[in-house]
Scaffold this motif. Structure first.
Motif, PDB file in Angstrom:
ATOM      1  N   UNK A   1      13.069  -1.706   5.379  1.00 37.32           N
ATOM      2  CA  UNK A   1      13.484  -2.531   4.262  1.00 37.32           C
ATOM      3  C   UNK A   1      13.596  -1.734   2.980  1.00 37.32           C
ATOM      4  N   UNK A   2      13.962  -2.426   1.897  1.00 39.73           N
ATOM      5  CA  UNK A   2      14.201  -1.785   0.622  1.00 39.73           C
ATOM      6  C   UNK A   2      13.059  -1.982  -0.369  1.00 39.73           C
ATOM      7  N   UNK A   3      12.027  -2.731   0.018  1.00 42.96           N
ATOM      8  CA  UNK A   3      10.950  -3.047  -0.899  1.00 42.96           C
ATOM      9  C   UNK A   3       9.798  -2.069  -0.842  1.00 42.96           C
ATOM     10  N   UNK A   4       8.850  -2.271  -1.767  1.00 44.22           N
ATOM     11  CA  UNK A   4       7.613  -1.502  -1.729  1.00 44.22           C
ATOM     12  C   UNK A   4       6.808  -1.890  -0.498  1.00 44.22           C
ATOM     13  N   UNK A   5       6.829  -3.192  -0.173  1.00 41.34           N
ATOM     14  CA  UNK A   5       6.233  -3.683   1.065  1.00 41.34           C
ATOM     15  C   UNK A   5       7.340  -3.858   2.107  1.00 41.34           C
ATOM     16  N   UNK A   6       6.934  -3.962   3.362  1.00 43.40           N
ATOM     17  CA  UNK A   6       7.848  -4.351   4.430  1.00 43.40           C
ATOM     18  C   UNK A   6       7.203  -5.452   5.245  1.00 43.40           C
ATOM     19  N   UNK A   7       7.956  -6.518   5.489  1.00 36.98           N
ATOM     20  CA  UNK A   7       7.485  -7.612   6.333  1.00 36.98           C
ATOM     21  C   UNK A   7       7.920  -7.421   7.783  1.00 36.98           C
ATOM     22  N   UNK A   8       8.676  -6.330   8.053  1.00 33.38           N
ATOM     23  CA  UNK A   8       9.103  -6.008   9.412  1.00 33.38           C
ATOM     24  C   UNK A   8       8.192  -4.957  10.042  1.00 33.38           C
ATOM     25  N   UNK A   9       8.184  -3.765   9.451  1.00 35.49           N
ATOM     26  CA  UNK A   9       7.386  -2.655   9.978  1.00 35.49           C
ATOM     27  C   UNK A   9       7.107  -1.681   8.847  1.00 35.49           C
ATOM     28  N   UNK A  10       5.835  -1.433   8.570  1.00 35.28           N
ATOM     29  CA  UNK A  10       5.436  -0.540   7.481  1.00 35.28           C
ATOM     30  C   UNK A  10       4.703   0.670   8.051  1.00 35.28           C
ATOM     31  N   UNK A  11       4.233   1.545   7.162  1.00 34.94           N
ATOM     32  CA  UNK A  11       3.427   2.706   7.570  1.00 34.94           C
ATOM     33  C   UNK A  11       1.943   2.440   7.338  1.00 34.94           C
ATOM     34  N   UNK A  12       1.569   1.166   7.331  1.00 39.30           N
ATOM     35  CA  UNK A  12       0.183   0.804   7.038  1.00 39.30           C
ATOM     36  C   UNK A  12      -0.776   1.172   8.165  1.00 39.30           C
ATOM     37  N   UNK A  13      -0.357   0.987   9.418  1.00 39.60           N
ATOM     38  CA  UNK A  13      -1.282   1.170  10.538  1.00 39.60           C
ATOM     39  C   UNK A  13      -1.408   2.640  10.927  1.00 39.60           C
ATOM     40  N   UNK A  14      -2.308   2.903  11.873  1.00 38.86           N
ATOM     41  CA  UNK A  14      -2.532   4.260  12.355  1.00 38.86           C
ATOM     42  C   UNK A  14      -1.311   4.761  13.133  1.00 38.86           C
ATOM     43  N   UNK A  15      -1.168   6.093  13.293  1.00 39.09           N
ATOM     44  CA  UNK A  15      -0.041   6.627  14.065  1.00 39.09           C
ATOM     45  C   UNK A  15      -0.077   6.172  15.525  1.00 39.09           C
ATOM     46  N   UNK A  16       1.096   6.115  16.156  1.00 35.54           N
ATOM     47  CA  UNK A  16       1.191   5.738  17.571  1.00 35.54           C
ATOM     48  C   UNK A  16       2.419   6.401  18.183  1.00 35.54           C
ATOM     49  N   UNK A  17       2.437   6.455  19.504  1.00 30.25           N
ATOM     50  CA  UNK A  17       3.534   7.072  20.243  1.00 30.25           C
ATOM     51  C   UNK A  17       4.763   6.163  20.207  1.00 30.25           C
ATOM     52  N   UNK A  18       5.941   6.747  19.940  1.00 27.81           N
ATOM     53  CA  UNK A  18       7.153   5.931  19.899  1.00 27.81           C
ATOM     54  C   UNK A  18       8.380   6.758  20.267  1.00 27.81           C
TER      55      UNK A  18
END
Length: 324
Positions: free
Chosen positions: A1-18
């Motif tokens: 998204x374009x905001x400071x927050x994201x309601x879809x997917x942010x970088x808030x959580x710990x790293x994970x395999x993708x």
């Protein structure tokens, strides 16, 4: 998204395999994301290997005009067996809507749909943006006036101004976020919108209103001033009741089926002010000085008040600002 927050997917959580695939064709930008995450919520597995959960996401972005971009988002979070392992290969389909796959499988995985936009209005150096996330949609509950718990939505609306007020190098941003109770939650940890007990979207999880104000002013080629204000009204749980703000809880333990509103439960207000001064000694080498004040307001007078001062040096890495 374009905001400071994201309601879809942010970088808030710990790293994970993708695994991430990006496809661009003309005005279309299509993103596929398959992820392997950790479901760390079952006490019976604390001394064993942590259980796994998985997510699959699509995002289609379209430049409708030179001034308007719209996007469509979908996500599915699932865990297949009692040990939490097993990726369902039906979700490797890169095109079809996951909701149809879920119906075909007869599963009750956690499906979410979203819409986002960015618009450049005929106002100099200004942009408007927003997001809508839908975790549940039942039209009979939406319009009957009973304020059903199934109204699991999240909304964002914001605006940015570059060289605001005709002042060179002054950038301003104003953003409003609201997440209804029980949004992103599910019956078990294998299907809620979390990784390692951390939300995948907004760090405040659900059941809150938030207003953000952000300013950035570059005083000269080396010195930049950043300021952030955050005002939050969040409903928290009390007396062991699930009011919808904790994503780790089973939504079947909800306090009520009707009369649900944002901020229900024990209302807790957060006022946060953050100022950072950053000086560039040389290319990609910065000195940062930060002052932050955070105050929680509630009927409980024992809530903490935080004052933080920090000084640091960073080289060739971005500054990660934690605001919540």
């Amino acid at each position: 998204g374009n905001g400071y927050r994201s309601l879809f997917l942010s970088d808030n959580s710990a790293p994970y395999l993708f695994l991430k695939l990006n496809t661009r064709i003309g005005r279309f930008h299509y993103t596929n994301l398959w992820s392997s995450m950790i479901n760390d919520q079952d006490p019976a597995y604390q001394n064993l290997l942590r259980k796994k959960k998985y997510s699959v996401m699509h995002h289609l972005s379209i430049n409708v005009t030179d001034r308007l971009n719209i996007g469509f988002f979908e996500a599915e979070v699932f865990s297949r067996d009692s040990t939490g392992g097993g990726f369902d290969f039906n979700y490797f389909n890169p095109v079809i809507f996951y909701r149809f796959v879920e119906s075909y499988l007869g599963s009750s995985d956690n499906a979410l749909l979203g819409l986002d936009f960015k618009w450049l209005p005929p106002v100099k150096n200004t942009s408007l943006y927003g997001q809508v996330m839908i975790d549940e949609f039942l039209s009979r509950d939406l319009f009957n006036g009973k304020k059903s718990w199934t109204r699991k939505y999240a909304f964002q609306l914001g605006s940015k101004m570059v060289d605001a007020l005709n002042i060179p190098n002054l950038d301003l941003q104003l953003e409003y976020n609201v997440v209804y109770p029980y949004t992103y939650s599910h019956r078990d940890g294998g299907r809620n919108y979390m990784h390692y007990k951390q939300p995948l979207a907004h760090p405040l999880e659900a059941n809150f209103h938030e207003l953000l104000g952000i300013a950035r002013y570059q005083l000269n080629e080396r010195l930049t001033l950043y300021g952030t204000m955050m005002f939050v009204n969040k409903g928290t749980d009390i007396y062991g009741r699930n009011y919808g703000g904790d994503l780790t809880l089973d939504y079947d333990t909800r306090y009520s089926d009707t009369g649900v509103k944002v901020g229900q439960g024990l209302q807790q207000k957060t006022n946060l002010f953050d100022i950072r001064l950053s000086y560039m000694l040389r290319q990609n080498l910065f000195i940062d000085y930060r002052m932050m004040n955070r105050r929680l307001v509630s009927w409980n007078s024992d809530l903490p008040k935080t004052g933080l001062f920090s000084f640091g040096v960073r080289y060739n890495m971005p500054y990660r600002q934690q605001i919540f």
